[in-house]
Enzyme design. Structure first.
Site, PDB file in Angstrom:
ATOM      1  N   GLN A  16      73.584 -78.832  38.523  1.00 20.65           N
ATOM      2  CA  GLN A  16      74.476 -79.989  38.428  1.00 20.65           C
ATOM      3  C   GLN A  16      73.774 -81.278  38.845  1.00 20.65           C
ATOM      4  OE1 GLN A  16      74.956 -77.241  40.187  1.00 20.65           O
ATOM      5  NE2 GLN A  16      75.651 -77.647  42.277  1.00 20.65           N
ATOM      6  N   GLN A  31      52.876 -67.131  52.106  1.00 15.93           N
ATOM      7  CA  GLN A  31      53.421 -67.409  50.780  1.00 15.93           C
ATOM      8  C   GLN A  31      54.735 -66.674  50.572  1.00 15.93           C
ATOM      9  OE1 GLN A  31      52.125 -69.582  48.657  1.00 15.93           O
ATOM     10  NE2 GLN A  31      53.809 -69.271  47.239  1.00 15.93           N
ATOM     11  N   TYR A  75      64.027 -84.104  42.764  1.00 16.19           N
ATOM     12  CA  TYR A  75      64.850 -83.007  43.270  1.00 16.19           C
ATOM     13  C   TYR A  75      64.172 -82.385  44.476  1.00 16.19           C
ATOM     14  CZ  TYR A  75      67.864 -79.013  43.677  1.00 16.19           C
ATOM     15  OH  TYR A  75      68.752 -78.095  44.171  1.00 16.19           O
ATOM     16  N   SER A 116      57.147 -70.056  43.867  1.00 14.66           N
ATOM     17  CA  SER A 116      55.783 -70.355  44.309  1.00 14.66           C
ATOM     18  C   SER A 116      54.854 -69.147  44.231  1.00 14.66           C
ATOM     19  CB  SER A 116      55.830 -70.879  45.740  1.00 14.66           C
ATOM     20  OG  SER A 116      54.614 -71.478  46.102  1.00 14.66           O
ATOM     21  N   HIS A 123      47.900 -99.909   3.297  1.00  9.33           N
ATOM     22  CA  HIS A 123      47.244-100.012   4.599  1.00  9.33           C
ATOM     23  C   HIS A 123      45.968-100.863   4.450  1.00  9.33           C
ATOM     24  CE1 HIS A 123      50.026 -97.138   6.158  1.00  9.33           C
ATOM     25  NE2 HIS A 123      49.317 -96.885   7.264  1.00  9.33           N
ATOM     26  N   GLU A 162      49.478 -70.986  40.687  1.00  7.27           N
ATOM     27  CA  GLU A 162      49.808 -72.278  41.275  1.00  7.27           C
ATOM     28  C   GLU A 162      48.760 -72.644  42.330  1.00  7.27           C
ATOM     29  OE1 GLU A 162      53.585 -74.261  43.662  1.00  7.27           O
ATOM     30  OE2 GLU A 162      53.260 -72.112  43.783  1.00  7.27           O
ATOM     31  N   HIS A 163      48.578 -71.768  43.320  1.00  7.00           N
ATOM     32  CA  HIS A 163      47.552 -71.947  44.354  1.00  7.00           C
ATOM     33  C   HIS A 163      46.508 -70.852  44.208  1.00  7.00           C
ATOM     34  CE1 HIS A 163      51.377 -73.378  46.262  1.00  7.00           C
ATOM     35  NE2 HIS A 163      50.614 -74.410  46.588  1.00  7.00           N
ATOM     36  N   GLU A 182      44.202 -91.002   2.163  1.00 10.62           N
ATOM     37  CA  GLU A 182      45.551 -90.585   2.548  1.00 10.62           C
ATOM     38  C   GLU A 182      46.620 -91.186   1.631  1.00 10.62           C
ATOM     39  OE1 GLU A 182      46.050 -91.176   6.763  1.00 10.62           O
ATOM     40  OE2 GLU A 182      44.630 -89.547   7.197  1.00 10.62           O
ATOM     41  N   HIS A 238      58.342 -68.014  51.513  1.00 11.67           N
ATOM     42  CA  HIS A 238      59.075 -68.993  50.706  1.00 11.67           C
ATOM     43  C   HIS A 238      60.371 -68.412  50.185  1.00 11.67           C
ATOM     44  CE1 HIS A 238      56.749 -72.660  50.298  1.00 11.67           C
ATOM     45  NE2 HIS A 238      55.646 -71.961  50.219  1.00 11.67           N
ATOM     46  N   ASP A 295      49.693 -77.905  51.637  1.00 16.13           N
ATOM     47  CA  ASP A 295      51.127 -78.186  51.723  1.00 16.13           C
ATOM     48  C   ASP A 295      51.417 -79.391  52.602  1.00 16.13           C
ATOM     49  OD1 ASP A 295      51.886 -76.119  50.069  1.00 16.13           O
ATOM     50  OD2 ASP A 295      52.375 -74.733  51.696  1.00 16.13           O
TER      51      ASP A 295
END
Length: 431
Positions: A195, A263, A133, A241, A423, A331-332, A418, A266, A364
Site C-alpha cells: 500500500q 546474514q 521505502y 538479503s 533526414h 547481493e554480497h 534506412e 535478517h 552495512d
C-alpha cells in the site's frame, strides 16, 4: 537435552540440483498468488486513496490511525530526538557522513568532448521527487534511510519522501524518524507494505506521487514495485538479503560461520552460502554453525533461515568456484582466499568484500558503500543504489557549419540505407 545438529545443505559442484542458485524457489512458486494479492491492494489504493491506506494500516499493522496522523509531525520529530541516546545520534551522523563522502566522489563534473566541430557536453539533472521505502514494524532500519536518502540529496533531488510501517502502537521507530530528519527528508509517512508503494506511485489525497521509488522490502513490497514500474521508475527488484562466501583452506571457519549467521538473522528468507575448495573447511563451518546458531541471540530465526536457505558447496578448483558464484550472482560476495584480489576481475556480485577483515556488516554500516543492492541473480544486470539512480543524464550537442559539412556525406548514405531521405534533406538544406 542434547544439541541438535544444524544441517545446512551440503553439496559438491557435481551434485548440485539445477536450481541451486535460486534457493528461494518457494517464494517464486507462489508468485501468481502474491501478484494477485498485491494487485488488489494497489487497485484499492488507486480507487480510494487515503481511505484505503487507513484500512490497510489497520489490517496489516494492527493499529488505527487517522488520516491526519499518517504524516509524521514536527512534534513527533522533536520527541524522537529526546528518546535516542547521544551515542546513537553520533553513530547515525557518522554513517551519513561516510555515505555522503563516497557518493560525492561518484559525481563527475560536466564532461565535454569535441569531434571535429561537434561539441558534446553531458550533464546530470536531479529527479524532482523520490520515494524511499524503509522496512519497519517489528524492526528498525535507520541505516536504510541513510542509504536511500543521502544519494538522492547528493544528486540534488528537491522532494524526498519516506514511507515506513508502524509498530502496534501506531508509531514509527524513533531512530528512523531521526535518521530521516538529519538526512533532510521532506515528508515521512506511517505506511508500509504494498500500500505504501501504491501511494508513492499514484498518490492519495494526502500523499503526492513521486517520480521514482527506491528501497528494499518484503516480497509484497518487491512485487508492488515491479507492478507499478510501468508507471513510475524503480531502482531494482531487490528481495530477501543474500551473502555468498568464497573461501579456500586459508580461511578461518569460525569467521565464516559468524558471517553466515549475521546474514541469517535478517529473516527466515535470507540466504547464506559458502563455496570452498577445502573439504575440511566445509566440515568445520558446518560444525561451528551448529554451535553458534543454538547459543546466539535470535537463534530460532537464524536456525530456520540456515536450514531453509543455507548451503555449503565444495569445488575441485578456483575456476569451478568462480563459475558457480557467477551463476548465483549474489547481493554480497565475501572472498576469503589467498588470491582474493586476482579473482575480482572474473566475479559478478552486487558488492564484493575482500579478505577476513571485510565482513558484510562493514559495508552495512561503515564503509560508505550502499547496502541497497540487487538480489536474486539481478546483480548480473543491476548495480548498487547510488547518486546516478536519482539523476537524469542529458547530452547537449552543438555543431558548427564546418562540423556538419564533415559528416554530411556519411549522413546521406546512412539516411538512404534506412529509406529516410528527408533526414538527409534536413542536413542538405543548411548548405
Amino acid at each position: 537435552m542434547p544439541m541438535q545438529t544444524l544441517i545446512v545443505k551440503q553439496w559438491t559442484a557435481k551434485t548440485l540440483p539445477p536450481d541451486w542458485f535460486k534457493p528461494q524457489q518457494e517464494i517464486q512458486k507462489n508468485s501468481k498468488s502474491l501478484e494477485d494479492t498485491v494487485k488488489t491492494i494497489i487497485s484499492q489504493v488507486r480507487k480510494d486513496g487515503d481511505k484505503a491506506i487507513i484500512e490497510f494500516v489497520e489490517k496489516f499493522d494492527k493499529t488505527k490511525l487517522s488520516i491526519q496522523a499518517l504524516r509524521v509531525s514536527a512534534e513527533e520529530i522533536r520527541a524522537a530526538y529526546c528518546k535516542i541516546t547521544p551515542q546513537q545520534l553520533d553513530a547515525l551522523l557518522f554513517m551519513k557522513q561516510r555515505v555522503e563522502t563516497y557518493q560525492k566522489q561518484q559525481v563527475q563534473p560536466e564532461n565535454q568532448i569535441n569531434l571535429d566541430g561537434i561539441s558534446i557536453k553531458t550533464v546530470l539533472y536531479p529527479l524532482d521527487s523520490v520515494g524511499c521505502y524503509v522496512p519497519g514494524g517489528q524492526a528498525a532500519y535507520p541505516s536504510t534511510v541513510i542509504m536511500t536518502v543521502v544519494p538522492a540529496k547528493v544528486a540534488g533531488v528537491k522532494r524526498i519522501v519516506v514511507c515506513s510501517p508502524t509498530d502496534a502502537t501506531g508509531k514509527i521507530n524513533d531512530l528512523v524518524i531521526v535518521a530521516s530528519d538529519i538526512c533532510g527528508v521532506d515528508e515521512v509517512y506511517k505506511i508500509g507494505g504494498a500500500q505504501a508503494i501504491a501511494a508513492l506511485a499514484y498518490g492519495t489525497q494526502t500523499i503526492r506521487p513521486v517520480r521514482k521509488i527506491v528501497g528494499p522490502g518484503s516480497k509484497y513490497v518487491t512485487m508492488a514495485k515491479v507492478l507499478v514500474s510501468t508507471d513510475v521508475a524503480i531502482d531494482m527488484p531487490a528481495g530477501p538479503s543474500e551473502v555468498l562466501i568464497l573461501a579456500d583452506e586459508t580461511a578461518d571457519p569460525r569467521l565464516i560461520a559468524f558471517d553466515m549467521i549475521s546474514q541469517a538473522e535478517h529473516g527466515t528468507d535470507s540466504v547464506a552460502g559458502l563455496i570452498t575448495t577445502s573439504n575440511r573447511l566445509a566440515e568445520n563451518v558446518q560444525k561451528i554453525l551448529t554451535e553458534l546458531a543454538s547459543s546466539t541471540e535470535r537463534s530460532e530465526k537464524i536456525s530456520e533461515s540456515l536450514k531453509k536457505y543455507g548451503f555449503i558447496i565444495t569445488c575441485d578448483n578456483f575456476k569451478e568456484m568462480v563459475e558457480l558464484s557467477n551463476q548465483f550472482a549474489p547481493e554480497h560476495l565475501e572472498v576469503i582466499t589467498k588470491n582474493a584480489q586476482d579473482l575480482t576481475k572474473d566475479l559478478v556480485a552486487g558488492l564484493i568484500l575482500l579478505g577476513p577483515y571485510s565482513p558484510v556488516p562493514l559495508s552495512d554500516y561503515a564503509s560508505g558503500t550502499n547496502h541497497v543492492l540487487p538480489t536474486g541473480t539481478f546483480a548480473q544486470s543491476f548495480s548498487a543504489l547510488g547518486v546516478f539512480d536519482f539523476s537524469r543524464r542529458v547530452s547537449i550537442v552543438e555543431c558548427s557549419k564546418a562540423g556538419l559539412e564533415k559528416v554530411r556525406s556519411n549522413v546521406k548514405v546512412l539516411a538512404y540505407i534506412e529509406n529516410l531521405p528527408n533526414h538527409y534533406k534536413a542536413i542538405d538544406a543548411r548548405f
